[in-house]
Scaffold this motif. Structure first.
Motif, PDB file in Angstrom:
ATOM      1  N   VAL A  12      38.387 -15.612  17.902  1.00  0.00           N
ATOM      2  CA  VAL A  12      39.101 -14.432  17.411  1.00  0.00           C
ATOM      3  C   VAL A  12      40.585 -14.532  17.739  1.00  0.00           C
ATOM      4  N   TYR A  13      41.410 -14.431  16.718  1.00  0.00           N
ATOM      5  CA  TYR A  13      42.849 -14.492  16.935  1.00  0.00           C
ATOM      6  C   TYR A  13      43.517 -13.402  16.103  1.00  0.00           C
ATOM      7  N   ASN A  73      47.261 -19.420  22.744  1.00  0.00           N
ATOM      8  CA  ASN A  73      46.620 -19.772  21.484  1.00  0.00           C
ATOM      9  C   ASN A  73      46.346 -21.276  21.451  1.00  0.00           C
ATOM     10  N   GLN A  76      41.446 -22.593  16.712  1.00  0.00           N
ATOM     11  CA  GLN A  76      40.071 -22.203  16.403  1.00  0.00           C
ATOM     12  C   GLN A  76      39.045 -23.191  16.963  1.00  0.00           C
ATOM     13  N   ALA A  79      38.678 -22.918  20.672  1.00  0.00           N
ATOM     14  CA  ALA A  79      37.972 -21.668  20.993  1.00  0.00           C
ATOM     15  C   ALA A  79      36.463 -21.877  20.837  1.00  0.00           C
ATOM     16  N   ASP A  96      33.266 -16.967  11.544  1.00  0.00           N
ATOM     17  CA  ASP A  96      34.634 -16.450  11.615  1.00  0.00           C
ATOM     18  C   ASP A  96      34.598 -14.946  11.847  1.00  0.00           C
ATOM     19  N   ARG A 133      44.621 -22.690  -2.540  1.00  0.00           N
ATOM     20  CA  ARG A 133      43.764 -23.091  -1.419  1.00  0.00           C
ATOM     21  C   ARG A 133      42.507 -23.794  -1.931  1.00  0.00           C
ATOM     22  N   ARG A 201      39.187 -12.169   2.307  1.00  0.00           N
ATOM     23  CA  ARG A 201      39.573 -11.587   3.576  1.00  0.00           C
ATOM     24  C   ARG A 201      40.064 -10.173   3.288  1.00  0.00           C
ATOM     25  N   GLN A 205      45.527 -11.249   7.844  1.00  0.00           N
ATOM     26  CA  GLN A 205      45.901 -12.403   7.028  1.00  0.00           C
ATOM     27  C   GLN A 205      45.295 -13.666   7.587  1.00  0.00           C
ATOM     28  N   LYS A 207      45.040 -17.098   9.335  1.00  0.00           N
ATOM     29  CA  LYS A 207      45.800 -17.572  10.491  1.00  0.00           C
ATOM     30  C   LYS A 207      46.310 -18.990  10.272  1.00  0.00           C
ATOM     31  N   ARG A 212      49.999 -25.540   9.267  1.00  0.00           N
ATOM     32  CA  ARG A 212      48.865 -25.652  10.200  1.00  0.00           C
ATOM     33  C   ARG A 212      47.668 -26.323   9.537  1.00  0.00           C
TER      34      ARG A 212
HETATM   35  N1  UDP Z   1      41.300 -18.412  14.643  1.00  0.00           N
HETATM   36  C1  UDP Z   1      41.439 -18.680  16.008  1.00  0.00           C
HETATM   37  N2  UDP Z   1      42.566 -19.309  16.440  1.00  0.00           N
HETATM   38  C2  UDP Z   1      43.543 -19.721  15.582  1.00  0.00           C
HETATM   39  C3  UDP Z   1      43.367 -19.481  14.196  1.00  0.00           C
HETATM   40  C4  UDP Z   1      42.228 -18.835  13.756  1.00  0.00           C
HETATM   41  O1  UDP Z   1      40.586 -18.327  16.812  1.00  0.00           O
HETATM   42  O2  UDP Z   1      44.527 -20.290  16.041  1.00  0.00           O
HETATM   43  C5  UDP Z   1      40.084 -17.721  14.180  1.00  0.00           C
HETATM   44  C6  UDP Z   1      40.336 -16.487  13.328  1.00  0.00           C
HETATM   45  O3  UDP Z   1      40.477 -15.326  14.109  1.00  0.00           O
HETATM   46  C7  UDP Z   1      39.082 -16.439  12.478  1.00  0.00           C
HETATM   47  C8  UDP Z   1      38.747 -17.898  12.280  1.00  0.00           C
HETATM   48  O4  UDP Z   1      39.384 -18.599  13.341  1.00  0.00           O
HETATM   49  O5  UDP Z   1      38.016 -15.822  13.154  1.00  0.00           O
HETATM   50  C9  UDP Z   1      39.193 -18.432  10.925  1.00  0.00           C
HETATM   51  O6  UDP Z   1      40.545 -18.121  10.695  1.00  0.00           O
HETATM   52  P1  UDP Z   1      41.105 -17.651   9.282  1.00  0.00           P
HETATM   53  O7  UDP Z   1      40.152 -16.678   8.669  1.00  0.00           O
HETATM   54  O8  UDP Z   1      42.496 -17.178   9.448  1.00  0.00           O
HETATM   55  O9  UDP Z   1      41.093 -18.999   8.466  1.00  0.00           O
HETATM   56  P2  UDP Z   1      40.841 -19.166   6.882  1.00  0.00           P
HETATM   57  O10 UDP Z   1      39.610 -18.378   6.534  1.00  0.00           O
HETATM   58  O11 UDP Z   1      42.045 -18.647   6.211  1.00  0.00           O
HETATM   59  O12 UDP Z   1      40.645 -20.643   6.728  1.00  0.00           O
END
Ligand code: UDP
Ligand code: MG
Length: 318
Positions: A12-13, A73, A76, A79, A96, A133, A201, A205, A207, A212
């Motif tokens: 979670v971020y 931080n 992900q 974490a 997620d 994307r 989502r 937004q 992350k 990145r």
């Molecule tokens: N997340 C995290 N650290 C980070 C970036 C993302 O823990 O540095 C978590 C974020 O809170 C979410 C999951 O990883 O639960 C996926 O992130 P996100 O939805 O932003 O990615 P996307 O779906 O855009 O690929």
């Protein structure tokens, strides 16, 4: 709960807006499985109200919720690694926090593990992301399979289930930069991929900025393959061979036609192209060297400020 069968890990971020809906949907699904479970939230250095929200939930269900709080931080994948370090279930599910992966799919994944699969991957059936994307990720998926020799249909979907033996192997691979689905796939004997729904989502937004995402893909490529390095060597050899043939041709031409000095701009263009190729090749080597440097410095991969939860900690710093 002393012996959970299922551990759910959620990185979670900065997800204060998504968390209430997540709690509301996740817990009924897990209760419905009628098996002992635990949920491990890893707070990856959030700067909003994420931590207090998680702690409130932890207090409410303190027998099955644990919160691992990072002091910064760390990303992900780190974490999730931290979650793996303290998960006790016979199977571990990652999810997620933003509800793009519907928690309702968990029961189907549990069923697949019950049927004997050691890794359950998921493919987003109708992907709700921007066209950019989606197209980029389709290309990247294909290229990554080519380069790494793995075969995953959807690298980006982090809704996955892993059996205990796979989790143990991942815990042993103490890599600083990694990509967990690929790591698991490497060790899996009987993996399966199932189609799951995917939502937009709704709150907050993504992350991942473009920068990145590119960095993450370099982690994936360099972590699972030496093919980019071999491509550099091969292209170097090819260019050398072509240049040699060209030099022979120019030498003969000079003998036949005599000295010529035109086409300076063509020459410049070729020179710039080759300079670009050279710099990229140095860059590719640098991607590997930098990661070797990170690895040999042996700094902690992540630092846990505090773990909130009743049961004891297996892994603090790692
Ligand atoms: N997340 C995290 N650290 C980070 C970036 C993302 O823990 O540095 C978590 C974020 O809170 C979410 C999951 O990883 O639960 C996926 O992130 P996100 O939805 O932003 O990615 P996307 O779906 O855009 O690929
Ligand atoms: Mg998301």
């Amino acid at each position: 709960m002393n012996n959970p069968e299922i551990s759910v890990i959620i990185p979670v971020y900065n997800e204060e807006e998504s968390l209430p809906a997540l709690f509301e949907r996740l817990f009924p699904v897990l209760d419905g499985l009628k098996r002992p479970y635990e949920v491990i939230f890893v707070n990856d250095g959030s700067r909003d109200a994420t931590l207090p929200l998680l702690l409130r939930e932890q207090k409410r269900c303190s027998d099955r919720v644990k919160v691992v709080d990072f002091n910064g931080n760390f990303g992900q994948h780190m974490a999730i690694m931290a979650g793996f370090g303290c998960a006790r279930g016979k199977m571990v599910i990652t999810l997620d926090a933003d509800l793009q992966n519907p928690p309702e799919e968990i029961s189907r994944m549990v069923q697949c593990v019950d049927e004997g699969h050691d890794v359950v991957g998921t493919v987003r059936k109708v992907r709700r992301d921007s066209l950019f994307r989606k197209t980029a990720s389709r290309l990247v998926n294909r290229l990554t399979n080519r380069i790494t020799g793995l075969s995953l249909r959807d690298y980006g979907c982090m809704l996955r289930a892993y059996r205990r033996d796979i989790v143990d192997i991942i815990n042993e691979s103490a890599e600083t930069t990694t990509f967990i689905p690929a790591l698991a796939q490497k060790f899996a004997i009987n993996p399966i991929e199932i189609d799951v729904a995917h939502s937009e989502r709704e709150k907050g937004q993504s992350k991942y900025s473009l920068f990145r995402l590119i960095r993450l893909n370099f982690d994936l490529m360099t972590g699972f393959s030496l093919a980019p390095l071999q491509a550099v060597t091969m292209s170097g050899m090819l260019i050398s061979l072509l240049s040699f043939l060209f030099a022979v041709f120019m030498f003969i031409r000079r003998l036949v036609v005599g000295p010529e000095a035109e086409g300076v701009f063509t020459l410049l263009a070729i020179l710039f192209l080759l300079m670009g190729v050279t710099i990229s090749c140095i860059g590719i080597q640098g991607e590997y060297v930098g990661r070797i440097y990170q690895e040999v410095r042996k700094r902690p991969r992540y630092v846990v400020r505090k773990v909130y939860g009743a049961w004891e900690e297996r892994d603090g710093h790692a």
